[in-house]
Design a protein around this motif. Structure first.
Motif, PDB file in Angstrom:
ATOM      1  N   HIS A 197       0.848  -1.196   0.000  1.00 24.05           N
ATOM      2  CA  HIS A 197       0.000   0.000   0.000  1.00 24.05           C
ATOM      3  C   HIS A 197       0.882   1.245   0.000  1.00 24.05           C
ATOM      4  CE1 HIS A 197       0.819  -0.810   4.283  1.00 24.05           C
ATOM      5  NE2 HIS A 197       0.756   0.500   4.432  1.00 24.05           N
ATOM      6  N   LEU A 198       0.414   2.294  -0.630  1.00 27.99           N
ATOM      7  CA  LEU A 198       1.202   3.504  -0.821  1.00 27.99           C
ATOM      8  C   LEU A 198       1.100   4.431   0.390  1.00 27.99           C
ATOM      9  CD1 LEU A 198       0.139   4.094  -4.507  1.00 27.99           C
ATOM     10  CD2 LEU A 198       2.503   3.685  -3.758  1.00 27.99           C
ATOM     11  N   ILE A 199       2.261   4.843   0.883  1.00 26.30           N
ATOM     12  CA  ILE A 199       2.317   5.830   1.959  1.00 26.30           C
ATOM     13  C   ILE A 199       3.622   6.597   1.814  1.00 26.30           C
ATOM     14  CG2 ILE A 199       3.397   4.233   3.616  1.00 26.30           C
ATOM     15  CD1 ILE A 199       1.736   5.654   5.817  1.00 26.30           C
ATOM     16  N   GLY A 200       3.603   7.886   2.180  1.00 28.12           N
ATOM     17  CA  GLY A 200       4.828   8.681   2.062  1.00 28.12           C
ATOM     18  C   GLY A 200       4.520  10.149   1.901  1.00 28.12           C
ATOM     19  N   GLY A 201       5.318  10.827   1.034  1.00 24.55           N
ATOM     20  CA  GLY A 201       5.142  12.252   0.810  1.00 24.55           C
ATOM     21  C   GLY A 201       6.478  12.955   0.674  1.00 24.55           C
ATOM     22  N   CYS A 202       6.481  14.224   1.060  1.00 30.95           N
ATOM     23  CA  CYS A 202       7.681  15.055   0.974  1.00 30.95           C
ATOM     24  C   CYS A 202       8.591  14.747   2.154  1.00 30.95           C
ATOM     25  CB  CYS A 202       7.281  16.525   0.975  1.00 30.95           C
ATOM     26  SG  CYS A 202       8.662  17.674   0.841  1.00 30.95           S
ATOM     27  N   LEU A 203       9.847  14.409   1.885  1.00 36.03           N
ATOM     28  CA  LEU A 203      10.772  13.971   2.925  1.00 36.03           C
ATOM     29  C   LEU A 203      10.968  15.027   4.007  1.00 36.03           C
ATOM     30  CD1 LEU A 203      12.753  11.849   4.003  1.00 36.03           C
ATOM     31  CD2 LEU A 203      14.507  12.867   2.529  1.00 36.03           C
ATOM     32  N   GLU A 204      11.101  16.300   3.615  1.00 40.42           N
ATOM     33  CA  GLU A 204      11.303  17.349   4.614  1.00 40.42           C
ATOM     34  C   GLU A 204      10.126  17.451   5.579  1.00 40.42           C
ATOM     35  OE1 GLU A 204      13.148  19.254   0.827  1.00 40.42           O
ATOM     36  OE2 GLU A 204      11.869  17.560   1.332  1.00 40.42           O
ATOM     37  N   VAL A 205       8.918  17.302   5.048  1.00 40.03           N
ATOM     38  CA  VAL A 205       7.729  17.392   5.898  1.00 40.03           C
ATOM     39  C   VAL A 205       7.650  16.182   6.818  1.00 40.03           C
ATOM     40  CG1 VAL A 205       5.219  17.578   5.930  1.00 40.03           C
ATOM     41  CG2 VAL A 205       6.540  18.751   4.150  1.00 40.03           C
ATOM     42  N   LEU A 206       7.929  15.012   6.282  1.00 37.18           N
ATOM     43  CA  LEU A 206       7.948  13.813   7.122  1.00 37.18           C
ATOM     44  C   LEU A 206       8.959  13.966   8.250  1.00 37.18           C
ATOM     45  CD1 LEU A 206       7.696  11.128   4.325  1.00 37.18           C
ATOM     46  CD2 LEU A 206       6.090  11.371   6.209  1.00 37.18           C
ATOM     47  N   ASN A 207      10.115  14.533   7.932  1.00 29.73           N
ATOM     48  CA  ASN A 207      11.126  14.742   8.961  1.00 29.73           C
ATOM     49  C   ASN A 207      10.627  15.692  10.046  1.00 29.73           C
ATOM     50  OD1 ASN A 207      14.101  14.536   9.843  1.00 29.73           O
ATOM     51  ND2 ASN A 207      13.781  16.732   9.714  1.00 29.73           N
ATOM     52  N   ASN A 208       9.913  16.742   9.631  1.00 38.38           N
ATOM     53  CA  ASN A 208       9.399  17.708  10.601  1.00 38.38           C
ATOM     54  C   ASN A 208       8.324  17.107  11.508  1.00 38.38           C
ATOM     55  OD1 ASN A 208      11.069  19.640   9.478  1.00 38.38           O
ATOM     56  ND2 ASN A 208       9.474  20.570   8.224  1.00 38.38           N
ATOM     57  N   LEU A 209       7.665  16.058  11.045  1.00 31.92           N
ATOM     58  CA  LEU A 209       6.604  15.436  11.832  1.00 31.92           C
ATOM     59  C   LEU A 209       7.112  14.353  12.781  1.00 31.92           C
ATOM     60  CD1 LEU A 209       3.811  15.046   9.102  1.00 31.92           C
ATOM     61  CD2 LEU A 209       3.911  16.745  10.949  1.00 31.92           C
ATOM     62  N   ARG A 210       8.379  13.968  12.631  1.00 33.43           N
ATOM     63  CA  ARG A 210       8.917  12.930  13.524  1.00 33.43           C
ATOM     64  C   ARG A 210       8.765  13.350  14.979  1.00 33.43           C
ATOM     65  NH1 ARG A 210      14.179  12.069  13.691  1.00 33.43           N
ATOM     66  NH2 ARG A 210      14.833  13.789  12.351  1.00 33.43           N
ATOM     67  N   GLY A 211       8.296  12.422  15.801  1.00 31.34           N
ATOM     68  CA  GLY A 211       8.122  12.711  17.215  1.00 31.34           C
ATOM     69  C   GLY A 211       6.780  13.309  17.571  1.00 31.34           C
ATOM     70  N   THR A 212       5.946  13.584  16.555  1.00 29.87           N
ATOM     71  CA  THR A 212       4.614  14.120  16.814  1.00 29.87           C
ATOM     72  C   THR A 212       3.584  13.008  16.632  1.00 29.87           C
ATOM     73  OG1 THR A 212       3.973  14.734  14.560  1.00 29.87           O
ATOM     74  CG2 THR A 212       5.413  16.275  15.764  1.00 29.87           C
ATOM     75  N   GLU A 213       2.371  13.267  17.060  1.00 31.51           N
ATOM     76  CA  GLU A 213       1.294  12.291  16.903  1.00 31.51           C
ATOM     77  C   GLU A 213       0.867  12.136  15.456  1.00 31.51           C
ATOM     78  OE1 GLU A 213      -2.700  13.745  18.228  1.00 31.51           O
ATOM     79  OE2 GLU A 213      -1.544  15.502  18.907  1.00 31.51           O
ATOM     80  N   TYR A 214       1.347  13.016  14.597  1.00 30.52           N
ATOM     81  CA  TYR A 214       0.911  12.991  13.207  1.00 30.52           C
ATOM     82  C   TYR A 214       1.807  12.139  12.312  1.00 30.52           C
ATOM     83  CZ  TYR A 214      -1.572  16.961  15.158  1.00 30.52           C
ATOM     84  OH  TYR A 214      -2.342  17.765  15.964  1.00 30.52           O
ATOM     85  N   PHE A 215       2.962  11.734  12.816  1.00 28.97           N
ATOM     86  CA  PHE A 215       3.826  10.852  12.033  1.00 28.97           C
ATOM     87  C   PHE A 215       3.229   9.445  12.064  1.00 28.97           C
ATOM     88  CE2 PHE A 215       7.479   8.211  10.983  1.00 28.97           C
ATOM     89  CZ  PHE A 215       8.103   8.954  10.000  1.00 28.97           C
ATOM     90  N   PRO A 216       3.216   8.760  10.912  1.00 31.54           N
ATOM     91  CA  PRO A 216       2.619   7.420  10.897  1.00 31.54           C
ATOM     92  C   PRO A 216       3.317   6.466  11.872  1.00 31.54           C
ATOM     93  CG  PRO A 216       3.006   8.226   8.665  1.00 31.54           C
ATOM     94  CD  PRO A 216       3.692   9.178   9.593  1.00 31.54           C
TER      95      PRO A 216
END
Length: 343
Positions: free
Chosen positions: A210-229
């Protein structure tokens, strides 16, 4: 995943500014209007501009709750069949506490955008709703002279048809970024050059997931938050990644990927699809970084397809979250195995 209903000519789509308010700036309004005209004339759609979408950069920045209000209203509006982001930015995460999650869950609709919109996509994904990592108004729909056929066909195949999307070839050419959105440049076609196509840069064979992902910089900014998968979201997935116009230095690119490796993301995924770096900058360097990090993670077996036409590339195809897809590193193919929409 819950799929939205397909579009048809005559449907209404909503324009929102969930990140930057650029679409409302006086010097950019010509381009906003051009994008709206394309939605109307190319696809036969009606466009509903949400109340705060064109209030400009300062207002949009200072009022994340109003941005969310526009999204909430578009979700609840039965006449609205799709929601189109004007453009990305860098702090759409600020709107998430104001989103009406009941409205989101009860009204699955086509939602499109890329870059900073990664955050919005992952929020939808959290509630099991498939969205489209795809075109934005100011970039793709408002392309100088005319929309690119490749993007038009991607929109029709993904949003207007319930048939499986099927094989996604790379775009035949790549638009060069750099021409300013000044009115005097309106009728100047952006330069384009040939696209060499997919490359296999790690692992061998086929991979499905299944497809999951996006913009790497944004994913990095979400690390440690409840919004990161969660790691379970990456289990048996095809991870799609791309980078923004910030053109990450290869060392920073390496740091971001290594952090994902340490978190266990690559341990769980079945394969990776990488978008062409913005303007081709660091094209060769990124390949070497990817191989290095995957080797460190013990994943020299992980199939990786490189140079895909999505994200910060024009023309672009659409990557629907949660759908089953397949890459083949020998035949150099990428297929989306199901439809993105339902009747």
């Amino acid at each position: 995943m819950i799929k939205p209903r397909k579009l048809q000519s005559g449907d209404t789509v909503a324009l929102v500014s969930l990140s930057s308010g650029l679409a409302g700036e006086d010097e950019i309004r010509w381009r906003t209007e051009q994008g709206i005209e394309r939605l109307e004339n190319v696809f036969g759609l009606k466009v509903k501009v949400m109340p705060h979408a064109l209030k400009g950069i300062d207002y949009i920045y200072n009022h994340p709750e109003k941005r969310a209000a526009d999204l909430n209203s578009a979700l609840k509006d039965k006449s609205v069949k799709a929601i189109i982001c004007a453009i990305g930015g860098n702090e759409t995460v600020r709107i998430l506490p104001f989103i009406d999650t009941e409205a989101l869950k009860n009204n699955p609709k086509i939602f499109t955008g890329y870059s900073d919109s990664t955050t919005n996509h992952l929020f939808f994904y959290k509630y099991g709703i498939s969205t489209s990592y795809g075109p934005a108004l100011l970039t793709d729909f408002a392309e100088n002279i005319a929309m690119d056929d490749y993007t038009v066909e991607a929109v029709k195949k993904t949003w207007f048809s319930t048939e499986p999307i099927g094989e996604i070839q790379t775009s035949p050419f790549i638009r060069e970024a750099g021409l300013r959105w000044d009115f005097e440049n309106k009728n100047i076609e952006r330069p384009k050059y040939n696209n060499p196509g997919y490359e296999s840069i790690n692992g061998t064979g086929k991979a499905r997931g299944h497809l999951i992902g996006g913009c790497l910089e944004v994913l990095n900014n979400l690390r440690g938050t409840e919004y990161f998968p969660g790691l379970n979201d990456f289990k048996d997935a095809l991870l799609f990644l791309e980078t923004s116009e910030c053109t990450l230095d290869p060392e920073i690119f390496e740091d971001y990927l290594r952090a994902m490796a340490v978190m266990g993301v690559f341990e769980h995924t079945n394969g990776i699809v990488i978008g062409r770096p913005f303007n081709g900058l660091y094209y060769a360097e990124y390949k070497e970084v990817l191989r290095t990090v995957l080797s460190e993670a013990g994943r020299i077996d992980l199939p990786v397809l490189y140079n895909a036409s999505f994200g910060h590339n024009e023309p672009k195809f659409i990557v629907p979250y949660g759908l089953q897809a397949e890459i083949d590193t020998e035949k150099l193919t990428f297929k989306i195995l199901e439809s993105a929409v339902v009747n």
